[in-house]
Design a protein around this motif. Structure first.
Motif, PDB file in Angstrom:
ATOM      1  N   LEU A 153      -6.317  -4.625  16.926  1.00 49.34           N
ATOM      2  CA  LEU A 153      -6.222  -3.962  15.631  1.00 49.34           C
ATOM      3  C   LEU A 153      -6.149  -4.942  14.460  1.00 49.34           C
ATOM      4  O   LEU A 153      -6.407  -4.557  13.317  1.00 49.34           O
ATOM      5  CB  LEU A 153      -4.969  -3.085  15.596  1.00 49.34           C
ATOM      6  N   LEU A 154      -5.758  -6.182  14.709  1.00 49.99           N
ATOM      7  CA  LEU A 154      -5.568  -7.133  13.623  1.00 49.99           C
ATOM      8  C   LEU A 154      -6.845  -7.319  12.809  1.00 49.99           C
ATOM      9  O   LEU A 154      -7.913  -7.584  13.370  1.00 49.99           O
ATOM     10  CB  LEU A 154      -5.127  -8.499  14.158  1.00 49.99           C
ATOM     11  N   THR A 155      -6.713  -7.207  11.497  1.00 53.79           N
ATOM     12  CA  THR A 155      -7.815  -7.582  10.609  1.00 53.79           C
ATOM     13  C   THR A 155      -7.580  -8.958  10.004  1.00 53.79           C
ATOM     14  O   THR A 155      -8.522  -9.618   9.589  1.00 53.79           O
ATOM     15  CB  THR A 155      -7.986  -6.553   9.478  1.00 53.79           C
ATOM     16  N   THR A 156      -6.301  -9.379   9.956  1.00 53.97           N
ATOM     17  CA  THR A 156      -5.952 -10.715   9.483  1.00 53.97           C
ATOM     18  C   THR A 156      -4.892 -11.307  10.397  1.00 53.97           C
ATOM     19  O   THR A 156      -3.843 -10.699  10.610  1.00 53.97           O
ATOM     20  CB  THR A 156      -5.410 -10.689   8.042  1.00 53.97           C
ATOM     21  N   MET A 157      -5.173 -12.487  10.936  1.00 57.87           N
ATOM     22  CA  MET A 157      -4.205 -13.234  11.727  1.00 57.87           C
ATOM     23  C   MET A 157      -3.544 -14.248  10.811  1.00 57.87           C
ATOM     24  O   MET A 157      -4.211 -15.106  10.233  1.00 57.87           O
ATOM     25  CB  MET A 157      -4.895 -13.946  12.901  1.00 57.87           C
ATOM     26  N   VAL A 158      -2.241 -14.123  10.651  1.00 60.66           N
ATOM     27  CA  VAL A 158      -1.490 -14.991   9.741  1.00 60.66           C
ATOM     28  C   VAL A 158      -0.836 -16.107  10.556  1.00 60.66           C
ATOM     29  O   VAL A 158      -0.061 -15.831  11.478  1.00 60.66           O
ATOM     30  CB  VAL A 158      -0.429 -14.187   8.968  1.00 60.66           C
ATOM     31  N   VAL A 159      -1.153 -17.344  10.214  1.00 64.87           N
ATOM     32  CA  VAL A 159      -0.701 -18.502  10.989  1.00 64.87           C
ATOM     33  C   VAL A 159      -0.034 -19.502  10.055  1.00 64.87           C
ATOM     34  O   VAL A 159      -0.107 -19.386   8.827  1.00 64.87           O
ATOM     35  CB  VAL A 159      -1.886 -19.167  11.723  1.00 64.87           C
ATOM     36  N   SER A 160       0.587 -20.509  10.633  1.00 63.87           N
ATOM     37  CA  SER A 160       1.231 -21.539   9.826  1.00 63.87           C
ATOM     38  C   SER A 160       1.018 -22.895  10.471  1.00 63.87           C
ATOM     39  O   SER A 160       0.609 -22.989  11.630  1.00 63.87           O
ATOM     40  CB  SER A 160       2.728 -21.250   9.669  1.00 63.87           C
TER      41      SER A 160
END
Length: 340
Positions: free
Chosen positions: A319-326
């Motif tokens: 479902l993810l449209t944006t994967m937020v990483v650091s």
């Protein structure tokens, strides 16, 4: 699937190298960056400061604490920053938990879903520059008491955009369904592709409600995913275990920890009970060591590059449209190469 940069909230002070992180993310084509707040640094000030040094990347809150500001104050800040950034703001809001809401903000926590629903309605009305009148169970504008001189007002600031995207942070199925009903997107904290159908069902319930704002194909799902590249999987997992142990064991009291519930629904109820018992009794090191590798792998990408590349398709198909990483600029470049 787009990439976002997780900036989170500060610990004892401003994190070193954050300006370089943001510059690298924009250069690498990241879609967005996301700040947070709990009971230390706030979400809006760093976003404005760092946003001034960028041109394209969207500026998101993940999340604004609903109890920290009145809905009109949140709308004012978002509209102001939207003007300054040329229309790049995304409002992520969340109800948090009773420890923070009542212990820090001094606000009542009961009925967070109803409170969120009212908050979003006032946000939208304010941003649309309507005269704000609202009578609800949690918010009443103008205030009915006090000096008795309050009157309905509308913003003196004309919005750059009549609508600013509003995303809801949610973990339980009822909250997730409400995000699909009244929001422009959903922000999961611990998202697991293997639990994809559970979340699809919750979202589908919200999309099917009368008056739902969005359809699945124009709805954002923005989730933070820890990515640790290391030839040894256990070494990589050890970088994430303290974070998971804190949220499973230490965020909230027994019976009132929504993060605990997320992992319990994944089938780790016994493990969560053990982690919580150890954490709350002061045995944090043991709690951290008790986080199973398989649990870490549910919500994170860890290990050698080849292993991560092999697991990425399930995230792309989720479902993810944006994967937020650091990570450092070098880490962001590595993640970008792996994801794209």
């Amino acid at each position: 699937m787009k990439l976002g940069l997780a900036l989170g909230y500060w610990s004892a002070g401003p994190p070193p190298g954050v300006a370089e992180q943001v510059a690298a993310a924009e250069d690498l084509g990241f879609d967005s960056m996301w700040t947070a707040e709990a009971y230390g640094s706030d979400a809006l000030t760093p976003l404005a400061w760092l946003g001034a040094h960028t041109e394209r990347i969207r500026l998101g809150t993940s999340v604004i604490q609903l109890s920290a500001r009145t809905p009109t104050a949140t709308a004012m800040a978002a509209m102001t920053l939207d003007h300054l950034s040329g229309g790049r703001v995304v409002i992520g809001i969340g109800a948090s938990g009773p420890q923070v809401v009542e212990g820090w903000y001094g606000q009542p926590y009961p009925k967070p879903l109803a409170r969120t629903r009212e908050y979003v309605r006032i946000l939208r009305s304010t941003i649309a520059r309507e005269t704000v009148r609202f009578e609800g169970d949690h918010y009443t504008i103008p205030h009915p008491g006090g000096a008795g001189l309050g009157k309905p007002l509308r913003s003196t600031l004309h919005p750059l955009r009549e609508e600013i995207p509003i995303l809801l942070a949610a973990e339980g199925p009822k909250n997730v369904a409400m995000a699909a009903e009244i929001g422009d997107g959903w922000q999961p904290l611990f998202y697991a592709p293997r639990a994809d159908q559970h979340y699809r069902d919750a979202l589908a319930e919200g999309f099917a409600r009368p008056g739902a704002r969005r359809k699945p194909d124009d709805f954002e799902v923005v989730g933070m995913v820890s990515v640790v590249v290391d030839d040894d999987v256990e070494t990589a997992a050890n970088q994430i275990r303290p974070h998971l142990a804190l949220y499973i064991g230490g965020m909230g009291a027994k019976g009132a920890n929504f993060h605990y519930d997320v992992f319990a629904r994944m089938g780790y109820e016994d493990e969560c009970a053990q982690i919580q018992e150890l954490y709350l009794s002061g045995r944090k090191d043991q709690a951290i060591a008790s986080v199973p590798l398989s649990l870490v792998e549910q919500v994170a990408l860890i290990g050698p590059k080849a292993k991560i590349a092999e697991e990425l398709p399930q995230w792309r198909d989720s479902l993810l449209t944006t994967m937020v990483v650091s990570g450092s600029p070098d880490t962001l470049r590595l993640i970008t190469d792996l994801v794209t």
